[in-house]
Design a protein around this motif. Structure first.
Motif, PDB file in Angstrom:
ATOM      1  N   GLN A 169     -31.041 -14.209   8.530  1.00 61.01           N
ATOM      2  CA  GLN A 169     -31.793 -14.964   9.531  1.00 61.01           C
ATOM      3  C   GLN A 169     -32.629 -16.047   8.865  1.00 61.01           C
ATOM      4  O   GLN A 169     -32.661 -17.193   9.320  1.00 61.01           O
ATOM      5  N   LEU A 170     -33.315 -15.675   7.792  1.00 57.45           N
ATOM      6  CA  LEU A 170     -34.188 -16.635   7.111  1.00 57.45           C
ATOM      7  C   LEU A 170     -33.397 -17.780   6.504  1.00 57.45           C
ATOM      8  O   LEU A 170     -33.871 -18.913   6.424  1.00 57.45           O
ATOM      9  N   ASN A 171     -32.159 -17.494   6.076  1.00 57.27           N
ATOM     10  CA  ASN A 171     -31.356 -18.538   5.445  1.00 57.27           C
ATOM     11  C   ASN A 171     -30.869 -19.585   6.440  1.00 57.27           C
ATOM     12  O   ASN A 171     -30.285 -20.594   6.047  1.00 57.27           O
ATOM     13  N   GLN A 172     -31.111 -19.330   7.718  1.00 56.51           N
ATOM     14  CA  GLN A 172     -30.799 -20.364   8.710  1.00 56.51           C
ATOM     15  C   GLN A 172     -31.763 -21.540   8.614  1.00 56.51           C
ATOM     16  O   GLN A 172     -31.504 -22.617   9.152  1.00 56.51           O
ATOM     17  N   PHE A 173     -32.883 -21.307   7.926  1.00 52.70           N
ATOM     18  CA  PHE A 173     -33.915 -22.336   7.810  1.00 52.70           C
ATOM     19  C   PHE A 173     -33.898 -22.877   6.388  1.00 52.70           C
ATOM     20  O   PHE A 173     -34.293 -22.159   5.457  1.00 52.70           O
ATOM     21  N   PRO A 174     -33.460 -24.117   6.165  1.00 53.05           N
ATOM     22  CA  PRO A 174     -33.392 -24.672   4.805  1.00 53.05           C
ATOM     23  C   PRO A 174     -34.718 -24.602   4.071  1.00 53.05           C
ATOM     24  O   PRO A 174     -34.749 -24.417   2.854  1.00 53.05           O
ATOM     25  N   ASP A 175     -35.831 -24.741   4.826  1.00 48.41           N
ATOM     26  CA  ASP A 175     -37.133 -24.697   4.172  1.00 48.41           C
ATOM     27  C   ASP A 175     -37.430 -23.352   3.521  1.00 48.41           C
ATOM     28  O   ASP A 175     -38.299 -23.264   2.661  1.00 48.41           O
ATOM     29  N   PHE A 176     -36.717 -22.308   3.931  1.00 48.75           N
ATOM     30  CA  PHE A 176     -36.958 -20.980   3.353  1.00 48.75           C
ATOM     31  C   PHE A 176     -36.801 -21.007   1.829  1.00 48.75           C
ATOM     32  O   PHE A 176     -37.558 -20.381   1.096  1.00 48.75           O
ATOM     33  N   ASN A 177     -35.832 -21.778   1.343  1.00 50.81           N
ATOM     34  CA  ASN A 177     -35.594 -21.860  -0.093  1.00 50.81           C
ATOM     35  C   ASN A 177     -36.714 -22.600  -0.814  1.00 50.81           C
ATOM     36  O   ASN A 177     -36.997 -22.338  -1.981  1.00 50.81           O
ATOM     37  N   ASN A 178     -37.392 -23.519  -0.091  1.00 51.93           N
ATOM     38  CA  ASN A 178     -38.569 -24.164  -0.688  1.00 51.93           C
ATOM     39  C   ASN A 178     -39.682 -23.147  -0.900  1.00 51.93           C
ATOM     40  O   ASN A 178     -40.383 -23.180  -1.909  1.00 51.93           O
ATOM     41  N   TYR A 179     -39.816 -22.224   0.061  1.00 45.82           N
ATOM     42  CA  TYR A 179     -40.844 -21.197  -0.074  1.00 45.82           C
ATOM     43  C   TYR A 179     -40.524 -20.258  -1.240  1.00 45.82           C
ATOM     44  O   TYR A 179     -41.402 -19.838  -1.983  1.00 45.82           O
ATOM     45  N   LEU A 180     -39.229 -19.945  -1.357  1.00 51.59           N
ATOM     46  CA  LEU A 180     -38.831 -19.053  -2.446  1.00 51.59           C
ATOM     47  C   LEU A 180     -39.146 -19.668  -3.802  1.00 51.59           C
ATOM     48  O   LEU A 180     -39.700 -19.002  -4.694  1.00 51.59           O
ATOM     49  N   ILE A 181     -38.801 -20.950  -4.005  1.00 52.93           N
ATOM     50  CA  ILE A 181     -39.078 -21.571  -5.298  1.00 52.93           C
ATOM     51  C   ILE A 181     -40.569 -21.730  -5.516  1.00 52.93           C
ATOM     52  O   ILE A 181     -41.067 -21.635  -6.635  1.00 52.93           O
ATOM     53  N   PHE A 182     -41.304 -21.939  -4.395  1.00 50.19           N
ATOM     54  CA  PHE A 182     -42.759 -22.073  -4.507  1.00 50.19           C
ATOM     55  C   PHE A 182     -43.390 -20.762  -4.977  1.00 50.19           C
ATOM     56  O   PHE A 182     -44.240 -20.739  -5.862  1.00 50.19           O
TER      57      PHE A 182
END
Length: 884
Positions: A28-41
């Motif tokens: 579900q979270l991977n539907q949002f591209p910004d999720f990966n920005n949060y992960l790297i942050f």
């Protein structure tokens, strides 16, 4: 997590994912591209969060990139790439490893344009760490071999204007030399040319990495260096004197590595006149060395040792060896699987841990072994000036030089030793502790020569002064003297018997004087003394001196204390030497050993069943206990029977023999063999269970385990007699395979030959048919063994087998003749067996054929056989039936 960052913080609104399964949540979270920005942050910037959480965020991101990278918006991909590049130098090893793994797995984002990091020393440094941590992965097909792109890029950076970038680039390439990475091998000439171009670089880190590269290339691609070797040697001579200590140390490694190469003598001969003074000069203590070593502190015996002063000790499991011609069986000689890779592999250089000095001394040592006495014309003029110099620092370095060349140049030094040894003994009284300690070590290197002279000339004065130094007021000197005295004990053996009372008085007095670290070394000195003088120690006067302090220490230590290791080792040697003299002390020692074994087995069982609840036990406690039990069985002989009868040691031994740790099995089989000799009535009921385990351990991949299992089978054979017949097929094929293996260590070969001979002695009908498959290696293995009971039983076995299958020896009869000639004084009935076989062969082939056959014999063999087994008058000759 609350993240104050300009990402879309509304992506989770009205989405209740908290109660969904974990994998569904991530989808579900991977539907949002910004999720990966949060992960790297979270991975790179959220320093307030714990490291495992940050690392987990990175691993989730890595999987996302692997599965969905093609769908990432360019801004997200660029942000992730830039964050990784900016943070691969994170101070946390865990985070650095996580980012490094991410970078490696997705190398196409990074390594195709290394120029993008050419302004960042920190990023290149982090890239160096990735090369260190992932060298194999970077050269793997799994990642399409990114090294093919990286190596040429790195080589371009050798010309970078920044010395730090140049240094990092060399260090990155250096990670792939030893592994012979194909990408580097394809560019090897360019790499070497680039190194030469940087040889005179003004930056010390660059010079250090250039030296390191050349040392490694010497090991793996010497063919490419040979055309330039004289220039390289000149360069290394300069760098060994580099004002930067780290560069000088790297350069010094070059001489150690070159000495191992076949071309060393040819390439270096013309440079010795320059090299020797450089190495000798590198062996002097600097002012900072002396401060670090507390060289100005003379009396420190009352200062307690700190924990970091004491190196971890590892017990060396018992290996059964035989006695060789001209010397005692050497414990563990050419048989150990691993040579503890610690800092002490270069003899006793642990006395001199300052690196430049240590490396220079080690280089001189190995070069002395290459050039032998040819080194002395370059050294002797220097030595005279050093050894008698008024400055103690220079004199001390001269004593170290003298010790370093002892092994390689011994023959050439012999004419000078009558003058030098008294001078060194005098140096044992020097007012400087560092001079006294190095004198101890150097004298130990010449102990063999000292012992070869009349005792009153050098042995007695050396022993007297070393014993004084054992009671020195400086802890470093105590340690050096104890170690040196142990070496002297090994060389002198029974020569020390007249002085035992004086020696024991000194060693026992040291018990009350020594701090923790040296006490452990004292145990070694006492154990070595017991090994060296053997049963001569079994005198009431000596026992009364030695045993009370040892038992007092034994009673002080708890079962969990690792100081038990050296004490148990010491007691094992003492028990073996004292024999019946150890009886008054044996019961509590025996019971405690059995308890240690039982405890460790119980802990291992609990750990295996519940690894999340229990810690794995330290099995060294069990190993040293098994070895002390072996010492008791060997020393007490039949007296150990009552102790065994009142304990469950056979049940415990059955478990130990099946342990997963090779060292446990190794010590178990040694104990089994000793119990077989001492009290077979307790071993015999277990034979049916034990023999299959012994057969399974006849695996030369574990050399010492195999060696001890082989020896135990031989001892059991001698006790079982003809009842061994059901087990021959279980073990004989393995033994025949081992004795025919190439490069099998000498000790294993000897024990295998003894055991085959013993099996053949008790079960000749079962073993003799295989005679032709092992007779040649059997004979060559036992030709250098001293006359003893084991050799006697093995040769009786071979004689009986030849009687059953004479054809099995015909093709290799000359080897049998040679083995027979190795006997100095066989028992009369064994001599008759030899005579019968030799003359049976001679009668069978006829006088003329025998003459032709005996012409092949070397002169010594011909002379020996003629003298001991020459043709007698027919009337005196025993009837020969062997060859009919």
């Amino acid at each position: 997590l609350i993240i104050n960052e300009p990402f879309n913080t509304n992506i989770f609104k009205n989405k209740d994912i908290s109660k969904q399964p974990q994998t569904f949540k991530l989808e579900q979270l991977n539907q949002f591209p910004d999720f990966n920005n949060y992960l790297i942050f979270v991975l790179t910037r959220l320093k307030t969060e714990d490291e495992p959480t940050r690392s987990l965020s990175g691993l989730i991101l890595k999987n996302n990139v692997k599965a969905h990278y093609q769908n990432f918006p360019p801004a997200v991909a660029d942000f992730i790439k830039q964050e990784c590049l900016n943070n691969i130098g994170d101070p946390s090893p865990l985070i650095r490893a996580t980012i490094g793994e991410f970078v490696v797995w997705h190398q196409s984002c990074y390594f195709r344009d290394l120029a993008s990091i050419n302004t960042s020393d920190g990023s290149f440094g982090a890239l160096q760490k990735i090369c260190e941590d992932s060298s194999e992965l970077l050269d793997s097909d799994a990642l399409n071999r990114p090294l093919n792109i990286m190596i040429p890029k790195f080589l371009q950076f050798f010309k970078h204007c920044s010395p730090k970038i140049r240094s990092h680039a060399i260090a990155c390439v250096n990670q792939f030399i030893i592994g012979r990475a194909q990408a580097l091998m394809d560019n090897i000439d360019t790499f070497i040319e680039s190194l030469f171009a940087l040889a005179a670089d003004e930056d010390s880190e660059v010079r250090k990495n250039v030296c390191r590269a050349l040392v490694m290339l010497l090991e793996v691609r010497i063919d490419r260096l040979i055309p330039h070797m004289h220039s390289i040697i000149q360069y290394m001579l300069q760098r060994t004197q580099d004002p930067d200590e780290n560069v000088a140390l790297e350069a010094c490694e070059f001489w150690l590595t070159l000495a191992e190469q076949p071309i060393c003598k040819e390439m270096l001969s013309g440079h010795l006149v320059q090299l020797i003074p450089i190495l000798v000069n590198g062996m002097k203590y600097s002012e900072i060395d002396i401060i670090l070593l507390k060289g100005d502190v003379e009396e420190d015996e009352a200062v307690p040792d700190s924990d970091q002063d004491i190196k971890p000790r590892f017990h060396k499991s018992r290996t059964v060896t035989l006695q060789h011609e001209g010397g005692e069986g050497e414990e563990g000689e050419d048989i150990e699987e691993d040579d503890d890779d610690d800092d002490d592999t270069l003899s006793d250089w642990n006395l001199h841990w300052v690196f430049k000095r240590k490396c220079s001394a080690a280089a001189l040592d190995v070069l002395a072994n290459v050039f032998r006495d040819d080194l002395l014309p370059h050294l002797l003029p220097l030595l005279k000036g050093l050894l008698f110099h008024p400055d103690w620092v220079i004199k001390e370095s001269g004593i170290l030089v003298l010790g370093a060349i002892a092994e390689g140049c011994m023959q050439g030094m012999v004419p000078y030793l009558p003058e030098l040894i008294p001078h060194l003994i005098q140096c044992l009284c020097d007012k400087k502790a560092l001079v006294r300690s190095i004198a101890c070590w150097t004298l130990s290197r010449y102990a063999h020569w000292v012992v070869s002279q009349p005792p009153d000339s050098y042995l007695k004065p050396l022993m007297t002064e070393l014993l004084k130094r054992i009671l020195d007021s400086n802890k470093r000197v105590q340690e050096a003297a104890c170690s040196a005295f142990a070496t002297l004990e090994e060389e002198a053996c029974t020569e020390l018997v007249p002085y035992l009372s004086f020696i024991l008085d000194t060693l026992v007095f040291a018990f009350g004087k020594y701090q923790h670290k040296n006490l452990l070394i004292l145990y070694d000195a006492i154990g070595t003394l017991a090994d060296s003088v053997g049963h001569h120690l079994n005198q009431p006067e000596y026992i009364q001196k030695l045993m009370p302090p040892l038992i007092a220490k034994w009673n002080e230590l708890k079962d969990e204390d690792k100081d038990l290791f050296p004490l148990l080792e010491c007691l094992s040697s003492v028990a073996t030497a004292l024999q019946s003299g150890f009886l008054p002390y044996c019961e509590p020692v025996y019971q405690r050993c059995v308890t240690l074994v039982q405890k460790t087995l119980a802990q291992a069982m609990m750990y295996n069943q519940h690894p999340d609840q229990y810690e794995a036990p330290d099995k060294d406690f069990m190993i040293v206990a098994l070895d002390l039990l072996s010492g008791l069985a060997e020393g007490l002989g039949g007296h150990v029977e009552q102790l065994v009868a009142r304990s469950n040691i056979m049940t415990l031994l059955f478990q130990c023999m099946q342990d997963t740790m090779p060292e446990v099995r190794q010590s178990s089989f040694a104990l089994l063999g000793d119990l077989t000799k001492a009290c077979f009535l307790h071993v015999k009921p277990c034979i049916a269970e034990f023999m299959p385990i012994l057969g399974l351990n006849l695996n030369p991949e574990f050399i010492s385990v195999c060696n001890n299992a082989t020896w135990a089978i031989g001892e059991i054979s001698m006790q079982m007699g003809a009842e061994m017949q059901p087990y021959v097929g279980m073990v004989l094929p393995h033994l025949v395979e081992i004795i025919n293996r190439p490069n099998t260590p000498k000790t294993l070969l000897e024990n295998t030959a003894i055991t085959i001979g013993r099996l053949g002695f008790v079960c000749p009908q079962e073993v003799a048919p295989q005679l032709q498959h092992f007779i040649r290696p059997w004979c060559t293995s036992l030709r250098n063994i001293r006359d003893n009971e084991e050799k006697d039983s093995a040769f009786r076995g071979i004689c009986v087998m030849i009687g059953v299958n004479p054809a099995g020896v015909v093709q290799d009869f000359i080897f049998f003749c040679d083995a027979v000639a190795s006997w100095v004084n066989p028992k009369d009935d064994l001599r008759d067996m030899f005579y019968k076989i030799l003359h049976g062969f001679k009668d069978q082939v006829g006088e003329e054929n025998w003459q032709q056959f005996s012409e092949q014999f070397p002169p010594l063999l011909k002379e020996r056989l003629s003298a001991c087994y020459g043709v007698r008058r027919p009337a005196d000759r025993p009837e020969s039936l062997f060859w009919k």
